[in-house]
Design an enzyme around this catalytic site. Structure first.
Site, short mmCIF file in Angstrom:
data_model
loop_
_atom_site.label_atom_id
_atom_site.label_comp_id
_atom_site.label_asym_id
_atom_site.label_seq_id
_atom_site.Cartn_x
_atom_site.Cartn_y
_atom_site.Cartn_z
N GLY A 192 0.79 -1.14 0.04
CA GLY A 192 -0.02 0.03 -0.02
C GLY A 192 0.86 1.12 0.15
O GLY A 192 0.27 2.33 0.08
N LYS A 234 -8.06 4.56 -12.68
CA LYS A 234 -9.36 4.91 -12.16
C LYS A 234 -9.52 4.54 -11.02
O LYS A 234 -9.28 3.31 -10.64
CB LYS A 234 -10.18 4.24 -13.07
CG LYS A 234 -11.74 4.64 -12.95
CD LYS A 234 -12.29 5.75 -13.58
CE LYS A 234 -13.57 6.32 -12.92
NZ LYS A 234 -13.78 7.80 -12.86
N LEU A 291 -11.60 3.12 -7.80
CA LEU A 291 -12.96 2.43 -7.72
C LEU A 291 -13.49 2.77 -6.37
O LEU A 291 -12.72 2.85 -5.61
CB LEU A 291 -12.79 0.99 -7.99
CG LEU A 291 -12.27 0.37 -9.25
CD1 LEU A 291 -11.82 -1.14 -9.34
CD2 LEU A 291 -13.27 0.83 -10.42
N GLU A 343 -5.30 -11.17 -7.74
CA GLU A 343 -6.20 -10.43 -7.01
C GLU A 343 -6.90 -9.44 -7.75
O GLU A 343 -6.28 -8.75 -8.80
CB GLU A 343 -5.32 -9.48 -5.99
CG GLU A 343 -4.45 -10.38 -5.01
CD GLU A 343 -3.91 -9.78 -3.94
OE1 GLU A 343 -3.89 -10.32 -2.75
OE2 GLU A 343 -3.70 -8.46 -3.98
N ASN A 347 0.19 -12.40 -6.77
CA ASN A 347 0.90 -13.00 -5.71
C ASN A 347 1.51 -14.37 -6.17
O ASN A 347 0.84 -15.25 -6.27
CB ASN A 347 0.43 -13.00 -4.33
CG ASN A 347 0.18 -11.69 -3.87
OD1 ASN A 347 0.82 -10.71 -3.93
ND2 ASN A 347 -1.19 -11.63 -3.31
N ARG A 360 3.11 -16.86 -4.60
CA ARG A 360 3.53 -17.90 -3.56
C ARG A 360 2.18 -18.34 -2.90
O ARG A 360 0.98 -17.74 -3.48
CB ARG A 360 4.12 -16.79 -2.43
CG ARG A 360 3.23 -15.54 -2.01
CD ARG A 360 3.85 -14.79 -1.19
NE ARG A 360 3.13 -13.50 -1.16
CZ ARG A 360 2.12 -13.19 -0.60
NH1 ARG A 360 1.53 -14.14 0.18
NH2 ARG A 360 1.75 -11.93 -0.78
N VAL A 402 -1.38 -16.41 3.07
CA VAL A 402 -1.63 -16.64 4.39
C VAL A 402 -3.04 -17.25 4.45
O VAL A 402 -3.22 -18.37 5.21
CB VAL A 402 -1.83 -15.25 5.03
CG1 VAL A 402 -2.52 -15.52 6.40
CG2 VAL A 402 -0.42 -14.70 5.18
N ARG A 460 -7.53 -14.12 11.00
CA ARG A 460 -6.25 -13.65 11.53
C ARG A 460 -5.99 -13.08 12.81
O ARG A 460 -6.73 -12.20 13.09
CB ARG A 460 -5.65 -12.76 10.49
CG ARG A 460 -5.43 -13.12 8.98
CD ARG A 460 -4.44 -12.15 8.25
NE ARG A 460 -4.80 -12.74 6.85
CZ ARG A 460 -3.87 -12.17 5.96
NH1 ARG A 460 -2.81 -11.63 6.27
NH2 ARG A 460 -3.82 -12.51 4.74
#
Ligand code: ADP
Length: 447
Positions: free
Chosen positions: A165, A201, A203, A275, A289, A291, A294, A337
């Protein structure tokens, strides 16, 4: 098949990989920092090698020490887990140069997916839907303004080398563009050593929905459905569920097949997650990703697959043991989590576990390296456990999760269990009615 695998990680994921290896008859080598000498992954592994002092950069990120440990123990392969070196293309390359198998994708795929502009270009070329935005990096403020006007505000300026992020700036109007574009570049340079940014853009109310894939080195790829990871705080996932309350079977099959097809075109190998942001019935690729993630257990719970085992199998060169038609989804699964942190202010709370009781019973799974007397070290990520439950449907899953959270005792430190308990009483959550902004509002109100 491998005879010995070195697990270059710690905590619950090191245990997860150790367990998959043992069930396959593979012996395991744990590596650990001096702070983790008493850790469960060290106790369970067949062999253990200390690779340095507590700081991650000197131990779990210490490539030379990890390769030396693999050499002296005679390991055939190295599993990187998630985090640490798992998406470091140079590490993957060095592992292979030293004659070990890297249990993951090719260094080239890691590199491509690690660069967001390249990843987005490949996503588009292989037929995945992407967020409308600039083609490549935006190097002048004039260009940035043109793109803002073309796509319409709000837009988001993002670092090409981004992650976690960082280096992202929301731009609401043309007047804000110059300042925000510069700020994103400054942040990107400081965080990643690369100032390049691109524009998309923005969202306003998307969900985060990701597709799990599994691919072998013989050109086969399947998808293992989606996970809804919209419940996030500061870009960190808090609770994940599969299937998504927002998708029906036809939508799932369509996006799943689009992604599996893209993987075949890329010749991707191993497990991976693509994603997407999802808004008004449309998917928009954000990143891949490369891998095991989690939250992979919820996909295991609804599909019956052992993703860690499949990942190890395909890394050894074996073909996938199933076709898409063999993968059937059954019921609903949620993962909480659990972090060693104050549930009110989210401050980390490392320390000694004085009392530990993990919940059990039908369809309850706890992936954790905790035990009574264990000291949660302050040096690493605060996630200490994952509570994963399965139910015949979402309602049963919620009831079971409430019951399991109520049984869970982690004494001596604060944990995020009370946050999950509050979440499970919330009507919006119960209705499955949330987007990626929802949790931050929820915890803001609760503070
Ligand atoms: P990082 O790799 O830094 O985590 P991502 O591209 O995965 O960056 O984006 C992280 C988060 O930022 C997303 O989960 C989403 O919440 C938000 N985000 C990213 N791009 C957009 C966008 N175009 N519109 C709205 N939100 C976005």
């Amino acid at each position: 098949m491998f005879e010995k695998v070195l697990i270059a990680n710690r905590g619950e994921i090191a245990l997860r990989i150790h367990r998959a290896c043992k069930e396959m008859g593979i012996s395991t080598v744990a590596v650990h920092s001096t702070a983790d000498a008493d850790a469960m992954h060290v106790r369970l592994a067949d062999e253990a090698v200390c690779i340095g002092p507590p700081a991650s950069k000197d131990s779990y990120l210490n490539i030379q020490a990890i390769l030396s440990a693999a050499t002296i123990t005679g390991a055939d392969a190295i599993h990187p887990g998630y985090g640490f070196l798992s998406e470091n293309a140079n590490f993957a390359e060095m592992v292979e140069e030293h004659g070990f198998t890297f249990i993951g994708p090719t260094p080239e795929h890691i590199r491509q997916m690690g660069d967001k502009i390249t990843a987005k270009r490949i996503a588009e070329e292989t037929g995945m839907p992407i967020v409308p935005g600039s083609e490549g990096s935006v190097d002048t403020v004039e260009e940035a303004l043109k793109i803002g006007e073309h796509f319409g505000y709000p837009v988001i300026v993002k670092a090409t080398a981004g992650g976690g992020g960082k280096g992202m700036q929301l731009v609401r109007t043309a007047e804000d563009m110059e300042v925000n574009w510069k700020m994103a570049r400054t942040e990107a340079l400081a965080a990643f050593g690369n100032a390049d940014v691109y524009i998309e853009k923005f969202l306003t109310h998307p969900r985060h929905i990701e597709i799990q894939v599994l691919c072998d080195t013989h050109g086969n790829a399947v998808h293992v459905g989606e996970r809804d990871c919209s419940l996030q705080r500061r870009n960190q996932k808090v609770l994940e569920e599969a299937p998504s309350p927002a998708l029906n079977e036809a939508q799932r099959n369509k996006i799943g097949e689009t992604v599996a097809d893209a993987m075949r075109k890329m010749k991707y190998r191993g497990v991976g997650t693509v994603e997407f942001l999802y808004e008004n019935g449309e998917f928009f690729f954000i990143e891949m990703n490369t891998r095991l993630q989690v939250e992979h257990p919820i996909s295991e719970m609804i599909s019956g697959l052992d993703l860690a085992r499949e990942q190890i199998r395909v890394a050894s060169g074996a073909p996938l043991g199933m076709t898409q038609d063999d993968i059937k989804f059954n019921g609903h699964s949620i993962e909480c989590r659990i972090n060693a942190e104050d549930p009110e202010n989210f401050m980390p709370c490392p320390g000694q576990i004085t009392d530990y009781h993990a919940p059990g019973g039908l369809s309850v799974r706890v992936d954790s390296a905790l035990y009574t007397g264990y000291k949660v070290p302050p040096h690493y990520d605060s996630m200490i456990a994952k509570l994963i439950v399965h139910g015949a449907n979402r309602n049963e899953c919620l009831m079971r999760l409430r019951r399991a959270l109520g049984e869970y005792v982690i004494g001596g430190i604060k944990s995020s269990i009370p946050l999950h308990q509050k979440l499970l009483e919330n009507q919006d959550f119960i209705n499955g009615d949330y987007d990626i902004k929802w949790l931050e509002k929820f915890v803001g109100l609760e503070d």
